[in-house]
Write an enzyme that holds these catalytic residues in place. Structure first.
Site, mmCIF file in Angstrom:
data_model
loop_
_atom_site.group_PDB
_atom_site.id
_atom_site.type_symbol
_atom_site.label_atom_id
_atom_site.label_comp_id
_atom_site.label_asym_id
_atom_site.label_seq_id
_atom_site.Cartn_x
_atom_site.Cartn_y
_atom_site.Cartn_z
ATOM 1 N N ALA A 160 -12.316 -6.623 -64.710
ATOM 2 C CA ALA A 160 -13.760 -6.535 -64.697
ATOM 3 C C ALA A 160 -14.068 -6.438 -63.278
ATOM 4 O O ALA A 160 -13.480 -7.087 -62.667
ATOM 5 C CB ALA A 160 -14.369 -7.342 -65.669
ATOM 6 N N GLU A 184 -6.624 -6.296 -70.614
ATOM 7 C CA GLU A 184 -7.123 -6.468 -71.894
ATOM 8 C C GLU A 184 -7.361 -5.056 -72.498
ATOM 9 O O GLU A 184 -7.222 -4.724 -73.703
ATOM 10 C CB GLU A 184 -8.384 -7.125 -71.812
ATOM 11 C CG GLU A 184 -8.405 -8.705 -71.792
ATOM 12 C CD GLU A 184 -9.674 -9.461 -71.666
ATOM 13 O OE1 GLU A 184 -10.057 -10.283 -72.237
ATOM 14 O OE2 GLU A 184 -10.254 -9.029 -70.320
ATOM 15 N N GLY A 190 -9.416 -7.998 -67.399
ATOM 16 C CA GLY A 190 -9.982 -6.941 -68.277
ATOM 17 C C GLY A 190 -8.830 -5.733 -68.258
ATOM 18 O O GLY A 190 -9.121 -4.955 -69.273
ATOM 19 N N GLU A 192 -8.118 -14.850 -65.052
ATOM 20 C CA GLU A 192 -9.643 -15.407 -65.319
ATOM 21 C C GLU A 192 -9.919 -16.713 -64.804
ATOM 22 O O GLU A 192 -10.705 -16.935 -64.320
ATOM 23 C CB GLU A 192 -10.107 -15.108 -66.674
ATOM 24 C CG GLU A 192 -10.358 -13.449 -67.134
ATOM 25 C CD GLU A 192 -9.136 -12.856 -67.284
ATOM 26 O OE1 GLU A 192 -9.380 -11.620 -67.781
ATOM 27 O OE2 GLU A 192 -7.974 -13.214 -67.148
HETATM 28 N N1 T1G Z 1 -14.032 -6.931 -59.086
HETATM 29 C C1 T1G Z 1 -14.308 -6.246 -57.973
HETATM 30 N N2 T1G Z 1 -13.960 -6.180 -56.794
HETATM 31 C C2 T1G Z 1 -12.775 -6.687 -56.647
HETATM 32 C C3 T1G Z 1 -11.985 -7.094 -57.608
HETATM 33 C C4 T1G Z 1 -12.336 -7.056 -59.302
HETATM 34 N N3 T1G Z 1 -11.918 -7.456 -60.175
HETATM 35 N N4 T1G Z 1 -10.868 -7.362 -57.256
HETATM 36 C C5 T1G Z 1 -10.776 -7.031 -56.105
HETATM 37 N N5 T1G Z 1 -11.822 -6.567 -55.677
HETATM 38 C C6 T1G Z 1 -12.270 -6.193 -54.184
HETATM 39 C C7 T1G Z 1 -12.143 -7.289 -53.281
HETATM 40 O O1 T1G Z 1 -13.322 -8.195 -53.186
HETATM 41 C C8 T1G Z 1 -11.962 -6.428 -51.991
HETATM 42 O O2 T1G Z 1 -13.296 -5.985 -51.681
HETATM 43 C C9 T1G Z 1 -11.147 -5.267 -52.421
HETATM 44 O O3 T1G Z 1 -11.484 -5.435 -53.846
HETATM 45 C C10 T1G Z 1 -9.648 -5.457 -52.014
HETATM 46 O O4 T1G Z 1 -9.109 -6.776 -52.755
HETATM 47 C C11 T1G Z 1 -13.400 -9.232 -68.767
HETATM 48 C C12 T1G Z 1 -14.078 -10.913 -67.012
HETATM 49 C C13 T1G Z 1 -6.042 -7.179 -57.078
HETATM 50 C C14 T1G Z 1 -4.475 -8.934 -56.351
HETATM 51 O O5 T1G Z 1 -9.180 -12.046 -61.130
HETATM 52 O O6 T1G Z 1 -6.537 -10.912 -57.392
HETATM 53 O O7 T1G Z 1 -11.239 -9.059 -65.863
HETATM 54 O O8 T1G Z 1 -13.626 -7.369 -49.582
HETATM 55 O O9 T1G Z 1 -8.750 -7.900 -50.590
HETATM 56 O O10 T1G Z 1 -5.184 -8.538 -51.362
HETATM 57 O O11 T1G Z 1 -11.821 -10.681 -69.282
HETATM 58 O O12 T1G Z 1 -8.173 -8.500 -55.186
HETATM 59 O O13 T1G Z 1 -12.673 -5.102 -49.389
HETATM 60 O O14 T1G Z 1 -14.841 -5.300 -50.216
HETATM 61 O O15 T1G Z 1 -8.099 -8.902 -52.849
HETATM 62 O O16 T1G Z 1 -4.589 -6.111 -52.136
HETATM 63 C C15 T1G Z 1 -9.986 -10.562 -63.318
HETATM 64 C C16 T1G Z 1 -8.988 -10.107 -58.632
HETATM 65 C C17 T1G Z 1 -11.419 -10.272 -63.078
HETATM 66 C C18 T1G Z 1 -8.188 -10.233 -60.054
HETATM 67 C C19 T1G Z 1 -5.736 -7.289 -54.980
HETATM 68 N N6 T1G Z 1 -9.363 -10.101 -61.903
HETATM 69 N N7 T1G Z 1 -8.564 -9.327 -57.591
HETATM 70 O O17 T1G Z 1 -5.518 -7.889 -53.629
HETATM 71 O O18 T1G Z 1 -6.982 -6.851 -52.204
HETATM 72 S S1 T1G Z 1 -12.361 -11.082 -64.227
HETATM 73 C C20 T1G Z 1 -9.062 -10.759 -61.173
HETATM 74 C C21 T1G Z 1 -7.501 -9.859 -56.920
HETATM 75 C C22 T1G Z 1 -11.924 -10.010 -65.739
HETATM 76 C C23 T1G Z 1 -12.248 -9.910 -68.320
HETATM 77 C C24 T1G Z 1 -12.542 -10.849 -67.165
HETATM 78 C C25 T1G Z 1 -6.902 -9.168 -55.936
HETATM 79 C C26 T1G Z 1 -5.539 -8.202 -56.156
HETATM 80 P P1 T1G Z 1 -13.563 -5.972 -50.023
HETATM 81 P P2 T1G Z 1 -8.382 -7.917 -51.925
HETATM 82 P P3 T1G Z 1 -5.564 -7.604 -51.947
#
Ligand code: T1G
Length: 706
Positions: free
Chosen positions: A63, A105, A102, A125
């Protein structure tokens, strides 16, 4: 049709592609696009199966976290998933790179999942203080069983494609072109008339009794220390035993609760603060933004001690060829042993294969000839913390290294500006402050001087990215960001509390219960009490500090009670063990030092210990901000959560201060100022923000425009 989702027909297969760089986050426009594409496919009688895949390196990072602070636009991800699950034709998800949160999911709501062999699938999450809120706690148990689902969601760590197949999470793992394989798979479904297979219709296998829940919590106790989200996860997974519609309703309520929790606000703050601190563009002038850092393949480390060897391992782990230099052949031998034993334990723990470990060991070559480093693309000096010795090393390197190459010092307390003066090219010198253990600690404090060029800074950021470190830039000043706050705030106050009657064990336990990985006295014993003493000797050459200032630690150093490395320090360590045993002789020494200073000892409770140590940390943090040493409060939070063990679920000292409320923080600091004197004078920035009823977060937002 929004541009983030496209729909194409490939024979009887409808191909839905998500294209939302950089991480295919399932934003509102992606959700709208998915529903549109499914509707289009359903209107098209020739489409007999649907295939969902993504552009770029990964399927989806889940998400869109940036949308969490706004009202959620319809359709929700859950509604999109219901749409997919109810599709009259089979829907296949094709996963490459990563399918997280997500994103996974969404794939679990599809009827079939096919993945590339290098992909990883996970529910991270909990690292954001939330529970899966789009069916993950209901569909994952139906696919892999309740026990395995609990393990995956509590750890937050992705599993490999092969592991996912073995658990029943995916139907097929492919070696080659995913799109082609997925089309073959979808066409096979059509030919074999294999229809939809709604995950929600499956039943959960395997029981989940209290013993198993207890075992799962124990397995993640360290990461979940002081946290509460896990309780919501357990409640949601238990609900997966109910009919799907009831379970999903319970999940939705619990997910909403987790989303507004203080724990999640703090962890999301750290998530974005880490990404902000890694943005050089935020810090630098126009020309720095243009600066293209040179390619880096060969690195050299000067000084083969514990830090030097750890830095060499970090560089080899990043795929660089490393030359490690030391005048002392015995030190080089010891370093070799450190390198080999570090990789041996990584292989033993299954983190690396033997082949990869051997490749990395071979990448690290040692030499006694300092001039051999001339070919290196960057050199990191990590010799003994002594100004004259470091100046000698830097001036030699400066004479052999081409002027455009980066020359870094790993000093933790010395003036980088003064060290750079020992070279003829101070513009290519900066501090690269690694933390123990250098190959594993995430934080890299990059110390810029007034002479450091934009090119040098951008090369340092490039190195940080290569080493998968979180870079935080500090201006050159005593102790930079972290050590300054530690010495002038947190550790200093811990010592003061000992003089007033608390014991090392009491102070450490109080701060470990607060959430620190390890209390101040145990950290001091781990790093060596002499390290702090030497840093203070350097400090006092330039600055003064009102006493008492570390009289206990400096006396322990005088007596040779340096900590773990000498078997005693603030604690005793029997026969080389790391277990800290209270030492009555230290207590009597502290009583003596206190009476020599007319300090009356008294009972002190844990609340006072925590409040004084944390408020002094915050107060000095605000001074570090107002002096321009740190660029923003978010950077300070990153330093303390990724380098000093401050609990991430509290967001770091500055975020925590905002949570406490700056008026309250100021009121308490003023109280201690009155009681304890000058070193507790409130930082002007706190006074200003409290007066304006403002926060460090707002200060950061306004600093962007300042
Ligand atoms: N949403 C929005 N922006 C995101 C994002 C996300 N899920 N993941 C990364 N970004 C942005 C980040 O801020 C950065 O932006 C750019 O992408 C590159 O990321 C319903 C509610 C995927 C392993 O926890 O672990 O789903 O700084 O620098 O080192 O149940 O990003 O360039 O402007 O980190 O290559 C669950 C979070 C969400 C994964 C890539 N997902 N992301 O790492 O790049 S909650 C997560 C990461 C959810 C559902 C629930 C890592 C990555 P900017 P980066 P990277």
């Amino acid at each position: 049709m929004t541009e983030v989702v496209t729909f194409d027909e490939v024979g009887p297969v409808g191909l839905i592609r998500i294209h939302n760089p950089p991480v295919n986050a399932i934003s509102h426009s992606v959700r709208l696009g998915l529903v549109d594409a499914i509707a289009q496919a359903e209107r098209h009688s020739g489409i007999r199966a649907l295939l969902i895949l993504s552009s770029g390196d990964l399927f989806s990072a889940g998400a869109d976290i940036a949308e969490f602070d706004q009202p959620l636009g319809e359709p929700s991800l859950q509604q999109v998933e219901f749409r997919i699950e109810a599709c009259p034709i089979p829907v296949v998800a094709a996963i490459q790179g990563l399918a997280l949160g997500g994103g996974l999911e969404l794939a679990m709501a599809c009827h079939y999942r096919i993945t590339h062999k290098n992909a990883r699938l996970g529910m991270p999450e909990i690292t954001l203080g939330i529970i899966p809120g789009a069916g993950g706690t209901q569909r994952l148990p139906r696919l892999i069983g309740a026990r395995a689902a609990l393990g995956m969601i509590l750890s937050g760590t992705p599993v490999s494609a092969l592991d996912a197949k073995a658990r029943g999470l995916v139907d097929e793992v492919v070696e080659d072109d995913l799109r082609e394989a997925a089309l073959r798979f979808s066409n096979h479904l059509v030919q074999e008339k294999l229809g939809p297979r709604p995950t929600c219709k499956r039943t959960v296998t395997g029981d989940l009794d209290d013993a198993e829940i207890g075992a799962a919590l124990l397995a993640h106790a360290r990461a979940l220390k002081g946290r509460t989200t896990q309780n919501l996860v357990i409640e949601a997974i238990k609900a997966s035993r109910l009919p799907f519609s009831q379970g999903i309703a319970i999940e939705t309520t619990l997910a909403q609760k987790s989303l507004v929790s203080r724990e999640s606000l703090a962890l999301r703050h750290v998530f974005f603060a880490e990404r902000e601190s890694a943005k050089l563009s935020r810090l630098s002038s126009a020309d720095a933004k243009q600066a293209q850092p040179p390619a880096i393949q060969r690195a050299a480390v000067i000084g083969a001690g514990t830090m030097g060897s750890g830095i060499a391992i970090a560089l080899a782990d990043a795929g660089l060829d490393v030359l490690i230099h030391d005048n002392d052949p015995a030190a080089l031998t010891r370093s070799r042993e450190i390198v080999q034993s570090t990789y041996a334990s990584s292989v033993k723990r299954g983190r690396l294969t033997q082949n990869v470990a051997e490749d990395r060991i071979h990448r690290i070559r040692s030499t006694e000839a300092r001039t051999e480093v001339a070919d290196a693309d960057l050199v990191i000096e990590a010799v003994f913390e002594n100004m004259e010795l470091k100046k000698d090393v830097l001036s030699t390197l400066d004479s052999v290294l081409p002027p455009e190459r980066l020359l870094a010092t790993n000093t933790s307390t010395l003036s980088v500006t003064e060290l750079a003066r020992a070279t003829s090219h101070p513009e290519r010198v900066l501090g690269m402050h690694f933390f123990v253990p250098a190959h594993a600690s995430k934080l890299l404090e990059i110390v810029r001087t007034d002479h450091t060029s934009p090119e040098t800074l951008s090369t340092a950021f490039r190195v940080a990215k290569l080493l998968k470190k979180v870079p935080v830039v500090s201006r050159d000043a005593f102790g930079f960001i972290g050590n300054r706050m530690m010495l002038d705030g947190y550790f200093r106050e811990a010592e003061q509390l000992l003089l007033e009657g608390a014991t090392p064990a009491q102070v450490d336990a109080a701060l470990e219960n607060f959430g620190f990985a390890m209390g101040p006295q145990r950290v001091s014993d781990l790093g060596g009490n002499d390290v702090g003493t030497k840093a203070r000797v350097q400090l006092f050459k330039h600055e003064n500090r009102p006493g008492p200032y570390f009289v206990i630690a400096d006396r322990l150093t005088e007596m040779g009670w340096l900590g773990q490395k000498t078997g005693r320090g603030f604690y005793r360590y029997e026969n080389g063990s790391r277990e800290a045993m209270p030492d009555p002789e230290v207590i009597s020494l502290i009583e003596k030092l206190a009476s020599e200073r007319g300090i009356e000892q008294r009972e002190i409770n844990d609340e006072e210990i925590v409040e004084r140590c944390i408020l002094s940390l915050i107060n000095v943090g605000a001074m570090v901000l107002e002096e321009g040493i740190a660029a923003c409060a978010g950077d300070i939070d990153v330093v303390w959560t990724s380098g000093y063990g401050f609990p991430r679920h509290l967001g770091g000292p500055m975020f925590h201060a905002d949570t406490l409320g700056l008026s309250h923080v100021l009121q308490r600091i003023r109280l201690y100022h009155k009681k304890l004197g000058y070193y507790w004078r409130p930082a002007e920035l706190i006074e200003r923000l409290a007066a304006a009823d403002s926060t460090f977060e707002e200060w950061d937002e306004s600093s962007v425009s300042r």
